[in-house]
Scaffold this motif. Structure first.
Motif, mmCIF file in Angstrom:
data_model
loop_
_atom_site.group_PDB
_atom_site.id
_atom_site.type_symbol
_atom_site.label_atom_id
_atom_site.label_comp_id
_atom_site.label_asym_id
_atom_site.label_seq_id
_atom_site.Cartn_x
_atom_site.Cartn_y
_atom_site.Cartn_z
ATOM 1 N N ASP A 9 0.969 -1.113 0.013
ATOM 2 C CA ASP A 9 -0.031 0.096 -0.172
ATOM 3 C C ASP A 9 0.848 1.419 -0.132
ATOM 4 O O ASP A 9 1.750 1.393 0.917
ATOM 5 C CB ASP A 9 -0.893 0.057 1.539
ATOM 6 C CG ASP A 9 -1.758 1.139 1.114
ATOM 7 O OD1 ASP A 9 -1.249 2.428 1.484
ATOM 8 O OD2 ASP A 9 -3.114 0.947 1.290
ATOM 9 N N ILE A 16 0.849 -5.970 0.825
ATOM 10 C CA ILE A 16 -0.327 -6.611 0.393
ATOM 11 C C ILE A 16 0.047 -8.073 -0.248
ATOM 12 O O ILE A 16 -0.849 -8.996 -0.007
ATOM 13 C CB ILE A 16 -0.862 -5.538 -0.777
ATOM 14 C CG1 ILE A 16 -1.214 -4.376 -0.205
ATOM 15 C CG2 ILE A 16 -2.173 -6.021 -1.512
ATOM 16 C CD1 ILE A 16 -2.059 -4.039 0.899
ATOM 17 N N ARG A 110 -7.375 3.004 -4.135
ATOM 18 C CA ARG A 110 -6.299 2.658 -3.134
ATOM 19 C C ARG A 110 -4.966 2.434 -4.123
ATOM 20 O O ARG A 110 -4.829 2.031 -5.306
ATOM 21 C CB ARG A 110 -6.417 1.273 -2.556
ATOM 22 C CG ARG A 110 -5.429 0.829 -1.520
ATOM 23 C CD ARG A 110 -5.963 -0.510 -0.879
ATOM 24 N NE ARG A 110 -4.917 -0.538 0.282
ATOM 25 C CZ ARG A 110 -4.939 -1.775 0.954
ATOM 26 N NH1 ARG A 110 -5.576 -2.875 0.520
ATOM 27 N NH2 ARG A 110 -4.145 -2.010 1.863
ATOM 28 N N LEU A 112 -1.274 1.316 -4.933
ATOM 29 C CA LEU A 112 -0.235 0.121 -4.651
ATOM 30 C C LEU A 112 1.096 0.480 -5.324
ATOM 31 O O LEU A 112 1.161 1.126 -6.465
ATOM 32 C CB LEU A 112 -1.008 -0.850 -5.355
ATOM 33 C CG LEU A 112 -2.230 -1.452 -4.707
ATOM 34 C CD1 LEU A 112 -2.746 -2.659 -5.235
ATOM 35 C CD2 LEU A 112 -2.307 -1.554 -3.103
#
Length: 121
Positions: A9, A16, A110, A112
């Motif tokens: 993350d 992750i 989100r 990454l």
């Protein structure tokens, strides 16, 4: 597969996917997970650049996460079974494939980031 990285993350640094293979050449992307054993829960494949995938010659379902150029999640698909084709929405730059069903929070937007893991000497 050669797991040489991790998927994190970008904001929190949370791991992750602990064991990430990066397919960043034509042949690595072409091979993908064809004829591969099922992924363990902590394993994944990052295909980049990549806008679409197929699950031909795979024997297990996968969860598929589509990322834009900055690493933001723009789409997520659960339990894609063998012999399917999936195209990302406009703006897809990379795709992450993980074992299905994945317990990971794949919230849209989100961000990454993939990072290499140094080899132990």
């Amino acid at each position: 597969m050669n797991f040489g990285g991790q998927l994190l993350d970008a904001d929190s640094g949370e791991i992750i996917v602990a064991n990430l293979e990066v397919a960043d050449t034509f042949w690595k992307r072409f091979r993908g997970l064809q004829f591969h054993r099922p992924l363990a829960p902590n394993e994944g494949l990052l295909l980049a650049p990549c806008r679409s995938i197929h699950t031909h010659w795979m024997w297990f379902p996968i969860d598929v996460v589509m990322l834009d150029r900055e690493g933001h999640i723009i789409a997520f698909h659960r339990e894609i079974v063998p012999w399917k084709t999936l195209r990302g929405p406009h703006g897809t730059h990379a795709i992450v494939e993980v074992a299905s069903p994945s317990p990971i929070d794949w919230t849209i937007n989100r961000r990454l980031v993939s990072v290499p893991v140094p080899c132990a000497s």
